[in-house]
Enzyme design. Structure first.
Site, mmCIF file in Angstrom:
data_model
loop_
_atom_site.group_PDB
_atom_site.id
_atom_site.type_symbol
_atom_site.label_atom_id
_atom_site.label_comp_id
_atom_site.label_asym_id
_atom_site.label_seq_id
_atom_site.Cartn_x
_atom_site.Cartn_y
_atom_site.Cartn_z
ATOM 1 N N ASN A 26 0.833 -1.217 0.000
ATOM 2 C CA ASN A 26 0.000 0.000 0.000
ATOM 3 C C ASN A 26 0.858 1.255 0.000
ATOM 4 O O ASN A 26 0.561 2.232 -0.690
ATOM 5 C CB ASN A 26 -0.943 0.001 1.209
ATOM 6 C CG ASN A 26 -2.207 -0.788 0.935
ATOM 7 O OD1 ASN A 26 -3.069 -0.330 0.188
ATOM 8 N ND2 ASN A 26 -2.308 -1.968 1.505
ATOM 9 N N ASP A 50 -9.636 -0.962 14.161
ATOM 10 C CA ASP A 50 -10.551 -0.929 13.005
ATOM 11 C C ASP A 50 -11.896 -0.287 13.339
ATOM 12 O O ASP A 50 -12.952 -0.763 12.924
ATOM 13 C CB ASP A 50 -10.789 -2.371 12.478
ATOM 14 C CG ASP A 50 -9.489 -3.094 12.206
ATOM 15 O OD1 ASP A 50 -8.547 -2.452 11.710
ATOM 16 O OD2 ASP A 50 -9.405 -4.296 12.512
ATOM 17 N N HIS A 78 -8.273 -1.091 5.978
ATOM 18 C CA HIS A 78 -8.576 -2.447 6.441
ATOM 19 C C HIS A 78 -9.128 -3.244 5.257
ATOM 20 O O HIS A 78 -9.958 -2.738 4.509
ATOM 21 C CB HIS A 78 -9.603 -2.387 7.579
ATOM 22 C CG HIS A 78 -9.855 -3.718 8.191
ATOM 23 N ND1 HIS A 78 -8.955 -4.325 9.051
ATOM 24 C CD2 HIS A 78 -10.878 -4.593 8.037
ATOM 25 C CE1 HIS A 78 -9.429 -5.511 9.406
ATOM 26 N NE2 HIS A 78 -10.585 -5.692 8.811
HETATM 27 C C1 GRF Z 1 -3.209 -4.482 4.064
HETATM 28 O O1 GRF Z 1 -4.004 -5.568 3.724
HETATM 29 C C2 GRF Z 1 -4.007 -3.467 4.837
HETATM 30 O O2 GRF Z 1 -5.362 -3.502 4.521
HETATM 31 C C3 GRF Z 1 -3.805 -3.882 6.264
HETATM 32 O O3 GRF Z 1 -2.491 -4.361 6.321
HETATM 33 C C4 GRF Z 1 -2.110 -4.859 5.052
HETATM 34 C C5 GRF Z 1 -0.809 -4.219 4.705
HETATM 35 O O4 GRF Z 1 -0.319 -4.738 3.503
HETATM 36 N N1 GRF Z 1 -4.048 -2.803 7.181
HETATM 37 P P1 GRF Z 1 0.872 -4.030 2.749
HETATM 38 O O5 GRF Z 1 2.062 -4.034 3.691
HETATM 39 O O6 GRF Z 1 0.418 -2.653 2.432
HETATM 40 O O7 GRF Z 1 1.122 -4.850 1.527
#
Ligand code: GRF
Length: 201
Positions: free
Chosen positions: A23, A156, A115
């Site tokens: 992300n 969350d 989330h």
């Molecule tokens: C993601 O699935 C996000 O929704 C959750 O933690 C995960 C992080 O994944 N909060 P990344 O490190 O961004 O690939």
């Protein structure tokens, strides 16, 4: 917020020690490709071994490691970073610790989390990683999705900022659900951050 049309908005991301950082890297790419005035001023990790650190370094994203074993110390360092550098927003990217209510109040800037499910369903303390997708899949849900929300002192739980539904009825495994949702996360998070910073949403 510090940003004006001629200024650059500065954000800090927070990630835990096992973060793959997808992300974080997706939002970095989005801000760059869309030529949005948003800078990841610092990517904070709780452990130096986080796999995402190398990817950040390759892309020139400044990294800082702050241990979360001492959460008051972690919050104090983060508060200094925010205040000394006119940070506009903090984005949690796979951050598994809770920030305290006092800290969030003192901070005075938005703190967002993403989330991988349709909150308020499938959230809470043990709902992270594949546990979320396994629960959704084994319940035979037709839809899952991604939710961006304000972080508060519960897992969350804060106000929802953006949410997108994903049809998972053709998915044959929890891993397939995870992959489909992750694609949506990568779009939704960057757009929600920009929406908040620019006053669009
Ligand atoms: C993601 O699935 C996000 O929704 C959750 O933690 C995960 C992080 O994944 N909060 P990344 O490190 O961004 O690939």
């Amino acid at each position: 917020m510090a940003g004006t049309p001629s200024q650059i908005f500065r954000i800090i991301t927070l990630s835990s020690g096992h973060s793959r950082g997808s992300n974080l890297l997706a939002m970095h790419r989005h801000f760059h490709e869309q030529q949005l005035p948003v800078e990841i001023f610092r990517a904070v990790f709780t452990k130096a071994t986080a796999p995402a650190i190398e990817h950040c370094t390759e892309r020139g994203i400044p990294v800082e490691v702050i241990s979360a074993k001492d959460m008051p110390g972690f919050e104090a360092r983060l508060l200094s970073l925010v205040r000394d550098n006119s940070i506009d927003l903090i984005a949690l990217c796979g951050f598994l610790k809770l920030l305290s209510a006092d800290f969030l109040d003192t901070l005075g800037i938005p703190v967002l989390n993403i989330h991988p499910a349709l909150l308020p369903n499938y959230g809470g303390k043990s709902m992270y990683g594949m546990a979320v997708h396994e629960a959704v899949y084994s319940n035979g849900e037709q839809y899952s999705g991604a939710t961006v929300h304000r972080a508060d002192a519960q897992y969350d739980h804060g106000a929802i900022v953006a949410q997108q539904r994903v049809d998972i009825s053709s998915c044959l495994s929890a891993a397939e659900v995870a992959a489909r949702v992750l694609q949506v996360e990568h779009q939704l998070y960057a757009q929600a951050i920009w929406g908040l910073l620019s006053g669009i949403s």
